[in-house]
Structure formats: C-alpha cells, structure tokens
Design a protein around this motif. Structure first.
Motif, PDB file in Angstrom:
ATOM      1  N   VAL A 184      18.593   7.092   1.695  1.00  0.00           N
ATOM      2  CA  VAL A 184      17.017   5.245   1.982  1.00  0.00           C
ATOM      3  C   VAL A 184      15.993   6.952   2.277  1.00  0.00           C
ATOM      4  O   VAL A 184      14.994   6.136   2.432  1.00  0.00           O
ATOM      5  CB  VAL A 184      17.786   5.124   3.125  1.00  0.00           C
ATOM      6  N   VAL A 185      16.331   8.106   3.137  1.00  0.00           N
ATOM      7  CA  VAL A 185      14.922   8.733   3.752  1.00  0.00           C
ATOM      8  C   VAL A 185      14.046   9.367   2.631  1.00  0.00           C
ATOM      9  O   VAL A 185      12.651   9.239   2.223  1.00  0.00           O
ATOM     10  CB  VAL A 185      15.225   9.862   4.280  1.00  0.00           C
ATOM     11  N   ALA A 186      14.838   9.434   1.404  1.00  0.00           N
ATOM     12  CA  ALA A 186      14.284  10.294   0.438  1.00  0.00           C
ATOM     13  C   ALA A 186      13.484   9.515  -0.312  1.00  0.00           C
ATOM     14  O   ALA A 186      12.648   9.384  -1.010  1.00  0.00           O
ATOM     15  CB  ALA A 186      15.087  10.956  -0.553  1.00  0.00           C
ATOM     16  N   LEU A 187      13.646   7.647  -0.497  1.00  0.00           N
ATOM     17  CA  LEU A 187      13.212   6.619  -1.177  1.00  0.00           C
ATOM     18  C   LEU A 187      12.333   6.380  -0.340  1.00  0.00           C
ATOM     19  O   LEU A 187      10.966   6.258  -0.677  1.00  0.00           O
ATOM     20  CB  LEU A 187      14.477   5.470  -1.282  1.00  0.00           C
ATOM     21  N   VAL A 188      12.419   6.354   1.239  1.00  0.00           N
ATOM     22  CA  VAL A 188      10.894   5.975   1.625  1.00  0.00           C
ATOM     23  C   VAL A 188       9.826   6.508   1.251  1.00  0.00           C
ATOM     24  O   VAL A 188       8.886   7.077   1.547  1.00  0.00           O
ATOM     25  CB  VAL A 188      11.403   5.936   3.080  1.00  0.00           C
ATOM     26  N   GLY A 189      10.454   8.239   1.283  1.00  0.00           N
ATOM     27  CA  GLY A 189       9.633   9.413   1.311  1.00  0.00           C
ATOM     28  C   GLY A 189       8.633   8.974  -0.183  1.00  0.00           C
ATOM     29  O   GLY A 189       7.268   9.529  -0.770  1.00  0.00           O
ATOM     30  N   TYR A 190       9.546   8.466  -1.166  1.00  0.00           N
ATOM     31  CA  TYR A 190       9.402   8.603  -2.413  1.00  0.00           C
ATOM     32  C   TYR A 190       7.917   7.278  -2.746  1.00  0.00           C
ATOM     33  O   TYR A 190       7.068   7.526  -3.605  1.00  0.00           O
ATOM     34  CB  TYR A 190      10.291   8.140  -3.311  1.00  0.00           C
ATOM     35  N   TYR A 191       8.373   6.511  -1.502  1.00  0.00           N
ATOM     36  CA  TYR A 191       7.352   5.352  -1.889  1.00  0.00           C
ATOM     37  C   TYR A 191       5.914   5.470  -1.004  1.00  0.00           C
ATOM     38  O   TYR A 191       4.888   5.410  -1.436  1.00  0.00           O
ATOM     39  CB  TYR A 191       8.228   4.373  -0.537  1.00  0.00           C
TER      40      TYR A 191
ATOM     41  N   ALA B  33      11.697   0.768  -9.515  1.00  0.00           N
ATOM     42  CA  ALA B  33      10.518   0.157  -9.659  1.00  0.00           C
ATOM     43  C   ALA B  33       9.170   0.863  -9.470  1.00  0.00           C
ATOM     44  O   ALA B  33       7.651   0.428  -9.774  1.00  0.00           O
ATOM     45  CB  ALA B  33      11.064  -0.485  -8.557  1.00  0.00           C
ATOM     46  N   PRO B  34       8.385   1.859  -8.452  1.00  0.00           N
ATOM     47  CA  PRO B  34       7.786   2.920  -8.506  1.00  0.00           C
ATOM     48  C   PRO B  34       6.831   3.119  -9.717  1.00  0.00           C
ATOM     49  O   PRO B  34       5.523   3.058  -9.625  1.00  0.00           O
ATOM     50  CB  PRO B  34       7.624   4.211  -7.225  1.00  0.00           C
ATOM     51  N   THR B  35       7.789   3.636 -10.361  1.00  0.00           N
ATOM     52  CA  THR B  35       6.944   4.154 -11.703  1.00  0.00           C
ATOM     53  C   THR B  35       6.375   3.434 -12.231  1.00  0.00           C
ATOM     54  O   THR B  35       5.206   3.350 -13.409  1.00  0.00           O
ATOM     55  CB  THR B  35       8.004   5.114 -12.207  1.00  0.00           C
ATOM     56  N   LEU B  36       6.853   1.880 -12.430  1.00  0.00           N
ATOM     57  CA  LEU B  36       6.060   1.097 -13.250  1.00  0.00           C
ATOM     58  C   LEU B  36       4.498   0.581 -12.752  1.00  0.00           C
ATOM     59  O   LEU B  36       3.913  -0.356 -13.454  1.00  0.00           O
ATOM     60  CB  LEU B  36       6.692  -0.704 -12.734  1.00  0.00           C
ATOM     61  N   LEU B  37       4.588   1.134 -11.381  1.00  0.00           N
ATOM     62  CA  LEU B  37       3.213   1.127 -11.111  1.00  0.00           C
ATOM     63  C   LEU B  37       2.305   1.633 -11.869  1.00  0.00           C
ATOM     64  O   LEU B  37       0.597   1.382 -12.149  1.00  0.00           O
ATOM     65  CB  LEU B  37       2.591   1.863  -9.770  1.00  0.00           C
TER      66      LEU B  37
ATOM     67  N   TYR C 214      -0.645   7.961  -3.979  1.00  0.00           N
ATOM     68  CA  TYR C 214      -1.513   8.255  -4.915  1.00  0.00           C
ATOM     69  C   TYR C 214      -2.321   6.925  -4.657  1.00  0.00           C
ATOM     70  O   TYR C 214      -3.326   6.798  -5.520  1.00  0.00           O
ATOM     71  CB  TYR C 214      -0.071   7.696  -6.230  1.00  0.00           C
ATOM     72  N   LEU C 215      -2.148   5.446  -4.803  1.00  0.00           N
ATOM     73  CA  LEU C 215      -2.989   4.195  -4.561  1.00  0.00           C
ATOM     74  C   LEU C 215      -3.772   4.404  -3.994  1.00  0.00           C
ATOM     75  O   LEU C 215      -5.132   4.031  -3.875  1.00  0.00           O
ATOM     76  CB  LEU C 215      -1.970   2.708  -4.157  1.00  0.00           C
ATOM     77  N   LEU C 216      -3.872   4.578  -2.964  1.00  0.00           N
ATOM     78  CA  LEU C 216      -4.746   4.926  -1.470  1.00  0.00           C
ATOM     79  C   LEU C 216      -5.623   5.946  -1.903  1.00  0.00           C
ATOM     80  O   LEU C 216      -6.888   6.022  -1.393  1.00  0.00           O
ATOM     81  CB  LEU C 216      -4.140   5.036  -0.230  1.00  0.00           C
ATOM     82  N   ASP C 217      -5.476   7.293  -2.482  1.00  0.00           N
ATOM     83  CA  ASP C 217      -6.563   8.229  -2.961  1.00  0.00           C
ATOM     84  C   ASP C 217      -7.322   8.214  -4.259  1.00  0.00           C
ATOM     85  O   ASP C 217      -7.419   9.373  -4.763  1.00  0.00           O
ATOM     86  CB  ASP C 217      -5.552   9.695  -2.929  1.00  0.00           C
TER      87      ASP C 217
END
Length: 155
Positions: A71-78, A16-20, A84-87
């Motif tokens: 879950v920890v890796a997924l939270v880090g990925y998010y 899902a995030p890749t679709l961003l 990326y969006l904020l920078d």
C-alpha cells in the motif's frame, strides 16, 4: 490456477494510472531512446505477467503485514502520477528521481507487485515481478537519461 480477487485488484491498481497517458500524454513527447529489443520484450512480458498472473493464481496463506509495504508503494506511485499531472505533464516529471529512487515510476510498481507476492504467499507473482523489474527498471533508466539529456539541451 484459479481466480484471485485480491490479485486482480492489485493488478488493476498498478495498471490504472498508466492509462492516464492515453488521455493526458506528455505535453512534449518523450525523447527517443534506444532500448535494446531484448530489454523491451522483457519489459512488455513483465508488464503482461504482472497484470495476468496475480488474477489467475490462487493466493496462499495471507501474511497481512506485507500489505503495508504494498500500500505504501502504491500510494507513492499514485503521488508520482499526481506530480506528473500537476507539473504540466512533462516527460521529466515521469522520469525524475525521487528521494533515493533514480526511476521511481518504474521501481514503485515493482515493489507493489513483489510485496503483493509476499502478502499473498504466491511465488508466481514474485516471478512476474522479477521479470518486470529486469526489463522495466533498466529500460526506464535508459529513457530517463534521454529525457535528462533532452532537458539539458533546452535553453
């Protein structure tokens, strides 16, 4: 073979995030980098396998504590997608190292998939994750070097 709702959820959470990138591409295109064709094909195969295999293979015995690193890796990925969006949607934000990870946006999804394989006791998901790692991580390192070189050229 069979349908795994848990596997489908994990696959979609990683994809899902890749679709961003469709709606929020980098402001400046990622510099061209020569990724060897075989490596690119391996990366694409791994990506496809990591979307399909978790959903179409039945889990074995669930080993609950393996959900924690997933879950920890997924939270880090998010969090890195938020960076990326904020920078300002820069290519450097996509490929910037984080902590000890040289290409965290490539490594963390692999960790999610491999942890999921252990969590669901599913060796086929592990195979998909290893194929993804073999293509995605080296390809991302090559692209990250091109992004860093391009960033150094900017005054």
């Amino acid at each position: 073979m069979g349908f795994s709702p848990l596997g489908l959820v994990v696959a979609l959470c990683v994809l899902a995030p890749t679709l961003l990138l469709v709606w929020f591409p980098p402001q400046v295109p990622v510099p061209a980098a020569h990724v060897p064709r075989a490596l690119g094909l391996l990366e694409r195969a791994g990506q496809a396998l990591c979307v399909v295999v978790p959903a179409i293979t039945l889990p074995g015995r669930l080993i609950g504590w393996w959900a924690v690193p997933a879950v920890v890796a997924l939270v880090g990925y998010y969090a890195l997608w938020a960076r990326y969006l904020l920078d300002g949607r820069t290519a450097t934000a996509l490929y910037r190292p984080w902590w000890v990870l040289p290409v965290p946006m490539a490594i963390l999804p692999v960790l999610v998939i491999l942890s999921t394989a252990a969590w669901l006791s599913n060796p086929w998901i592990a195979v998909a994750g290893v194929i993804l790692a073999a293509g995605h991580i080296p390809a991302s390192v090559i692209i990250a070097r091109a992004v860093q070189a391009g960033a150094q050229d900017v005054p």
